[in-house]
Design a protein around this motif. Structure first.
Motif, PDB file in Angstrom:
ATOM      1  N   GLN A   8       2.118  -5.919   2.060  1.00 48.74           N
ATOM      2  CA  GLN A   8       0.975  -6.796   2.301  1.00 48.74           C
ATOM      3  C   GLN A   8       1.289  -8.158   1.693  1.00 48.74           C
ATOM      4  O   GLN A   8       1.818  -8.246   0.595  1.00 48.74           O
ATOM      5  CB  GLN A   8      -0.298  -6.247   1.651  1.00 48.74           C
ATOM      6  N   THR A  62      -0.672   4.271  -7.066  1.00 49.53           N
ATOM      7  CA  THR A  62       0.357   3.448  -6.431  1.00 49.53           C
ATOM      8  C   THR A  62       1.466   3.245  -7.454  1.00 49.53           C
ATOM      9  O   THR A  62       1.250   2.565  -8.456  1.00 49.53           O
ATOM     10  CB  THR A  62      -0.222   2.084  -6.018  1.00 49.53           C
ATOM     11  N   ARG A  88       0.861  -1.183   0.000  1.00 47.08           N
ATOM     12  CA  ARG A  88       0.000   0.000   0.000  1.00 47.08           C
ATOM     13  C   ARG A  88       0.893   1.227   0.000  1.00 47.08           C
ATOM     14  O   ARG A  88       1.870   1.299   0.740  1.00 47.08           O
ATOM     15  CB  ARG A  88      -0.898   0.016   1.242  1.00 47.08           C
TER      16      ARG A  88
END
Length: 113
Positions: A76, A49, A8
């Motif tokens: 993640q 992103t 993220r």
């Protein structure tokens, strides 16, 4: 089971913590550190992103926001089930034609007039 790695991008959150609400506020701050990006490039950097990011930009962002790269990037890990291999459990996919009956060949006859 396999693991899929993702991350993220938390630049917008770090900017909000510093009271920076507009992406254009980064333009002069980055320019002071020798990073010259257009407004569109900075907007994409903040709102999206990034797949690739140069180290000078990352260091400049960390300096501007008084944070570390760990504060901007949150890793993640997702666990994904392995897909069934070809030929695995083949007995389940085989249809026994002797049990359901064999199809019959169609017989075509000419119309009688």
């Amino acid at each position: 089971m396999t693991k899929k790695m993702s991350y993220r991008w938390l630049l917008r959150e770090r900017m909000a913590e510093q009271g920076m609400w507009k992406t254009t506020e980064l333009v002069p701050l980055l320019a002071d550190r020798g990073i010259h990006l257009s407004n569109v490039q900075i907007y994409r950097l903040v709102s999206g992103t990034p797949e690739r990011l140069s180290m000078p930009i990352l260091v400049a962002l960390c300096d501007i926001l008084s944070c570390t790269p760990n504060d901007l990037i949150a890793p993640q890990v997702e666990t994904i089930k392995a897909r069934k291999a070809v030929g695995e459990n083949l007995a389940e996919d085989v249809v026994d034609l002797n049990r359901i009956g064999r199809p019959r060949r169609a017989r075509i006859t000419p119309d009688s007039q």
